[in-house]
Design a protein around this motif. Sequence first.
Motif, PDB file in Angstrom:
ATOM      1  N   ASP A 292       0.838  -1.219   0.000  1.00 47.89           N
ATOM      2  CA  ASP A 292       0.000   0.000   0.000  1.00 47.89           C
ATOM      3  C   ASP A 292       0.861   1.253   0.000  1.00 47.89           C
ATOM      4  N   ARG A 293       1.902   1.237   0.831  1.00 47.44           N
ATOM      5  CA  ARG A 293       2.803   2.403   0.883  1.00 47.44           C
ATOM      6  C   ARG A 293       3.523   2.579  -0.452  1.00 47.44           C
ATOM      7  N   PHE A 294       3.907   1.460  -1.045  1.00 46.63           N
ATOM      8  CA  PHE A 294       4.594   1.520  -2.343  1.00 46.63           C
ATOM      9  C   PHE A 294       3.682   2.192  -3.371  1.00 46.63           C
ATOM     10  N   ARG A 295       2.412   1.797  -3.340  1.00 44.21           N
ATOM     11  CA  ARG A 295       1.471   2.376  -4.313  1.00 44.21           C
ATOM     12  C   ARG A 295       1.214   3.859  -4.018  1.00 44.21           C
ATOM     13  N   GLU A 296       1.244   4.224  -2.736  1.00 46.69           N
ATOM     14  CA  GLU A 296       1.135   5.663  -2.414  1.00 46.69           C
ATOM     15  C   GLU A 296       2.292   6.435  -3.034  1.00 46.69           C
ATOM     16  N   LEU A 473      10.045  22.780   0.322  1.00 46.72           N
ATOM     17  CA  LEU A 473       9.490  22.534   1.650  1.00 46.72           C
ATOM     18  C   LEU A 473       8.201  21.718   1.528  1.00 46.72           C
ATOM     19  N   ALA A 474       8.107  20.666   2.337  1.00 48.23           N
ATOM     20  CA  ALA A 474       6.874  19.859   2.344  1.00 48.23           C
ATOM     21  C   ALA A 474       6.471  19.619   3.783  1.00 48.23           C
ATOM     22  N   THR A 475       5.261  19.120   3.975  1.00 52.52           N
ATOM     23  CA  THR A 475       4.803  18.910   5.349  1.00 52.52           C
ATOM     24  C   THR A 475       5.615  17.818   6.028  1.00 52.52           C
ATOM     25  N   GLU A 476       5.655  16.644   5.397  1.00 50.63           N
ATOM     26  CA  GLU A 476       6.473  15.576   5.979  1.00 50.63           C
ATOM     27  C   GLU A 476       6.888  14.587   4.899  1.00 50.63           C
ATOM     28  N   LEU A 477       7.875  13.784   5.235  1.00 51.48           N
ATOM     29  CA  LEU A 477       8.427  12.853   4.249  1.00 51.48           C
ATOM     30  C   LEU A 477       7.602  11.566   4.235  1.00 51.48           C
ATOM     31  N   THR A 478       6.595  11.546   3.391  1.00 48.94           N
ATOM     32  CA  THR A 478       5.746  10.357   3.241  1.00 48.94           C
ATOM     33  C   THR A 478       6.164   9.624   1.961  1.00 48.94           C
TER      34      THR A 478
END
Length: 550
Positions: A292-296, A473-478
């Motif tokens: 799922d994370r990979f697909r995100e 700049l981004a909110t967080e490293l997802t």
Amino acid sequence: MNAEGRTKLNQTPEWTALAKHKEQLGEVRLRELFDTDPARGTVYTLRVGDLHIDYSKHLVTDETLALLRDLAAATDVFGLRDAMFRGEKINTTEDRAVLHTALRAPAGAVVEVDGEDVVPGVHAVLDKMSAFADRIRSGEWTGHTGKRIKNVVNVGIGGSDLGPAMAYEALRSFTDRGLTVRFVSNVDGADLHEAIRDLDAAETLFVIASKTFTTIETITNATSARNWLLTELQADESAVAKHFVALSTNTEKVADFGIDTANMFEFWDWVGGRYSYDSAIGLSLMIAIGPDRFREMLVGFHLVDEHFRTAPAEANVPLLLGLLGVWYGNFHDAQAHAVLPYSHYLSKFTAYLQQLDMESNGKSVDRDGERVQWQTGPVVWGTPGTNGQHAYYQLIHQGTKLIPADFIGFAKPVDDLRPGLVAQHDLLMANFFAQTQALAFGKTPDEVRAEGVPDELVPHKTFQGNHPTTTILATELTPSVLGQLIALYEHKVFVQGAIWNIDSFDQWGVELGKVLAKRVEPALTEGADVPGLDASTTALVARYRELRGR
Ligand code: F6P
């Protein structure tokens, strides 16, 4: 002018206009640009997906940017972009399409190569990878002795290593912490030795990643790994099927190696090695973070692909970043480009970009086979802040070289802190903002004097400033944000290659060394006489053999 009537880059009116503009601008001072336009800090920004891009601290005016966009139009960057997305064979020296963008196209999209829609095949492999990753993660897939797999060792090099290794580090906080995931690339046996020395072979899966399945480093390491496994398990070849899978385009070579092709995850010749970690090459990463994370992550890639494909020139972030690189490399003689992530999770990010950028645009012959008369790709380097601040930032601040830099930072730390740890993120980010400020605006002699610094030290404590930076700049490293960042750089590299009229998708420059290594090896091992070996190398080999006691 070339055979097809295309005017050489440095003879186009747009190039001449930029050169003239540079001369007329003289030495642009960032302090002055900000004084004359107080809104610059908000106006010179763009947004793509979750990424906020601030390019206000660049040595450019509206006119510079317009002239750079004219150059992009004159060199038909968007025309080549469209040809890439259409699946045309824009990698002309290898006669291949360049379709890493199809790897993240949603199911149902249509992308054709030679009249065949490749998207269903991409999703079939993704589904196969997902099913396999789930079986490893759940413990359903067991090794030869029936033990659960707890260790994954990715064996690959270049694009078959740097991408998944970088992304594994970047997304570590999303990984299954019960799994040990390691990456082996170097033909130096120490790499494999250190990776497996504390592992139980019965619990270890080797993922052999090689597009060609002929790369000497990977095949050598994979052979050693197989020997180790069979020795440790005291098993015969049948154990290989439970402990080795392959990621490749070359079914025949995978079978020759002894890996069951049912355990092969396929990709295609239209995926360049350095553009491949979102293909089957990402299997180790997928096992670590889950399908799922990979697909995100793929969704993040696709978002920036769509932006690059559709955003107008004025709002097109990869185009802008590519053009800024052209401005410095071709009109300010900058030789290098630093990428400085303020996230320890991005510790391998710049190493990954080195291959992406330098293997793509490290070319000196144009698409017509003629020597270019302009600078091409920069030396890309950098490490995470704040470590670099205590090492090489001195040279960026006060050295004699112009080094444009990208600063990448995040508003939120990824992980919740363990009890007892100090909240350090604001301190990290204070450094992030302080550095681009210091680089841009420096410190004048008057300001230094006003602090009571003695005259003789004033020159040493003065900062010229005017060092250009981009802030991302981004909110967080997802996972999605990582995909967005990588796609951004992929397309930036594309833009520059298109302008310089080079083939960004071949890598002939790596071949000669490989051939010579093969030729020289018998001289090292057997003292064989290698015809045509030069005097320096002959003497060095003799010394080496002496030191080896041969
Ligand atoms: O030698 C350079 C290179 O061809 C890279 O472009 C590639 O990423 C790497 O070697 C590994 O190649 P392979 O995946 O075929 O083993």
